[in-house]
Design a protein around this motif. Structure first.
Motif, short mmCIF file in Angstrom:
data_model
loop_
_atom_site.label_atom_id
_atom_site.label_comp_id
_atom_site.label_asym_id
_atom_site.label_seq_id
_atom_site.Cartn_x
_atom_site.Cartn_y
_atom_site.Cartn_z
N VAL A 133 0.84 -1.01 0.00
CA VAL A 133 0.00 0.04 0.10
C VAL A 133 0.95 1.43 -0.09
O VAL A 133 1.86 1.13 0.75
CB VAL A 133 -0.95 -0.17 1.30
CG1 VAL A 133 -1.71 1.32 1.41
CG2 VAL A 133 -1.96 -1.16 0.97
N GLN A 134 0.56 2.08 -0.91
CA GLN A 134 1.29 3.25 -1.17
C GLN A 134 0.44 4.72 -0.76
O GLN A 134 -0.63 4.65 -1.43
CB GLN A 134 2.14 3.54 -2.19
CG GLN A 134 3.03 4.66 -2.40
CD GLN A 134 3.76 4.43 -3.64
OE1 GLN A 134 3.38 4.00 -4.60
NE2 GLN A 134 4.80 5.16 -3.77
N LEU A 135 0.72 5.65 -0.15
CA LEU A 135 -0.05 6.98 -0.20
C LEU A 135 0.95 8.03 -0.98
O LEU A 135 2.05 8.30 -0.46
CB LEU A 135 -0.49 7.32 1.24
CG LEU A 135 -1.02 6.44 2.07
CD1 LEU A 135 -1.12 7.15 3.41
CD2 LEU A 135 -2.58 5.95 1.40
N VAL A 136 0.38 8.74 -1.88
CA VAL A 136 1.03 9.66 -2.55
C VAL A 136 0.21 11.01 -2.51
O VAL A 136 -0.99 11.08 -2.98
CB VAL A 136 1.34 9.30 -4.07
CG1 VAL A 136 1.93 10.37 -4.95
CG2 VAL A 136 1.95 8.03 -4.21
N GLU A 137 1.13 11.96 -1.89
CA GLU A 137 0.33 13.22 -1.76
C GLU A 137 0.89 14.35 -2.79
O GLU A 137 2.08 14.17 -3.47
CB GLU A 137 0.85 13.79 -0.39
CG GLU A 137 0.45 13.23 0.74
CD GLU A 137 1.58 12.63 1.66
OE1 GLU A 137 1.44 12.72 2.84
OE2 GLU A 137 2.56 12.29 1.35
N SER A 138 0.20 15.41 -3.13
CA SER A 138 0.32 16.18 -4.06
C SER A 138 -0.49 17.53 -3.75
O SER A 138 -1.37 17.52 -2.87
CB SER A 138 0.11 15.82 -5.32
OG SER A 138 -1.34 15.65 -5.56
N GLY A 139 0.05 18.65 -4.34
CA GLY A 139 -0.56 19.93 -4.14
C GLY A 139 -0.02 20.95 -3.26
O GLY A 139 -0.54 22.06 -2.91
N GLY A 140 0.83 20.52 -2.46
CA GLY A 140 1.81 21.43 -1.76
C GLY A 140 2.54 22.64 -2.57
O GLY A 140 2.65 22.29 -3.78
N GLY A 141 3.34 23.34 -1.84
CA GLY A 141 3.72 24.47 -2.44
C GLY A 141 3.89 25.88 -1.81
O GLY A 141 3.50 25.71 -0.63
N GLN A 144 0.95 32.81 -0.90
CA GLN A 144 0.94 33.92 0.10
C GLN A 144 -0.16 33.85 1.00
O GLN A 144 -1.06 33.18 1.03
CB GLN A 144 0.45 35.23 -1.02
CG GLN A 144 1.61 35.66 -2.07
CD GLN A 144 1.30 36.73 -2.78
OE1 GLN A 144 0.58 37.47 -2.30
NE2 GLN A 144 2.09 36.91 -4.08
N PRO A 145 0.06 34.60 2.20
CA PRO A 145 -0.95 34.63 3.22
C PRO A 145 -2.29 34.98 2.72
O PRO A 145 -2.46 35.92 1.75
CB PRO A 145 -0.35 35.83 4.15
CG PRO A 145 1.30 35.91 3.79
CD PRO A 145 1.21 35.29 2.64
N GLY A 146 -3.26 34.41 3.01
CA GLY A 146 -4.60 34.59 2.43
C GLY A 146 -5.03 33.75 1.31
O GLY A 146 -6.18 33.53 1.00
N GLY A 147 -4.09 33.14 0.76
CA GLY A 147 -4.34 32.18 -0.32
C GLY A 147 -4.74 30.91 0.08
O GLY A 147 -5.19 30.49 1.24
N SER A 148 -4.90 29.83 -1.01
CA SER A 148 -5.43 28.63 -1.01
C SER A 148 -4.71 27.71 -1.56
O SER A 148 -3.98 27.91 -2.55
CB SER A 148 -6.97 28.67 -1.46
OG SER A 148 -7.89 29.56 -0.81
N LEU A 149 -4.59 26.28 -1.14
CA LEU A 149 -4.20 25.30 -1.75
C LEU A 149 -5.11 24.14 -1.40
O LEU A 149 -5.85 23.92 -0.45
CB LEU A 149 -2.86 25.08 -1.02
CG LEU A 149 -1.60 25.83 -1.47
CD1 LEU A 149 -0.26 25.28 -0.57
CD2 LEU A 149 -1.23 25.67 -2.72
N ARG A 150 -5.21 23.21 -2.36
CA ARG A 150 -5.58 21.96 -2.33
C ARG A 150 -4.82 20.82 -2.42
O ARG A 150 -4.12 20.56 -3.53
CB ARG A 150 -6.69 21.61 -3.39
CG ARG A 150 -7.64 20.60 -3.09
CD ARG A 150 -8.51 20.48 -4.55
NE ARG A 150 -9.88 19.68 -4.28
CZ ARG A 150 -10.36 18.87 -5.01
NH1 ARG A 150 -9.94 18.85 -6.31
NH2 ARG A 150 -11.41 18.02 -5.00
N LEU A 151 -4.56 19.97 -1.17
CA LEU A 151 -3.88 18.98 -1.34
C LEU A 151 -4.63 17.62 -1.37
O LEU A 151 -5.77 17.53 -1.25
CB LEU A 151 -3.06 18.63 0.19
CG LEU A 151 -2.71 19.99 1.03
CD1 LEU A 151 -1.86 19.49 2.19
CD2 LEU A 151 -1.30 20.43 0.14
#
Length: 123
Positions: free
Chosen positions: A2-10, A13-20
């Motif tokens: 079993v493997q878990l692969v994450e993506s979406g980091g980076g 700027q403050p107040g911004g958004s990310l989706r992991l």
């Protein structure tokens, strides 16, 4: 297997958004729960959010309202939508999954961890 692969980091700027995103793959019989943890340098790893197989969610109190966890069970994938990000949100974010994996003699249930994805909130 079993493997878990994450993506979406980076960097954001403050107040911004990310989706992991975190996708589980391998010899999976069932996923009991998936979640996100984070760890900043010199800090203890802490729960960010989790979601069970039934769809119930749990959030760190300080993050509730800014972060949202969701899942696509058909793809064995969990997401973390992060809004109104603050510098103190900077950390390595780890995907965690409570998985029953298939084995030759049956199913084995245990936690799995992703490799982590860096989130940096800075101007």
């Amino acid at each position: 297997q079993v493997q878990l692969v994450e993506s979406g980091g980076g960097l954001v700027q403050p107040g911004g958004s990310l989706r992991l995103s975190c996708a589980a793959s391998g010899s999976i019989f069932s996923i009991n729960a998936m979640g996100w943890y984070r760890q900043a340098p010199g800090k203890q790893r802490e729960l960010v959010a989790a979601i069970t197989h039934g769809g119930s969610t749990n959030y760190a109190d300080s993050l509730k309202g800014r972060f949202t966890i969701s899942r696509d069970a058909s793809k064995n994938t969990v997401y973390l939508q992060m809004n109104s990000l603050k510098p103190e949100d900077s950390a390595v974010y780890y995907c965690n999954a409570d998985i029953s994996a298939t084995r030759a003699l049956g199913h084995v249930r245990r936690d799995y961890w992703g490799q982590g994805t860096q989130v940096t909130v800075s101007s």
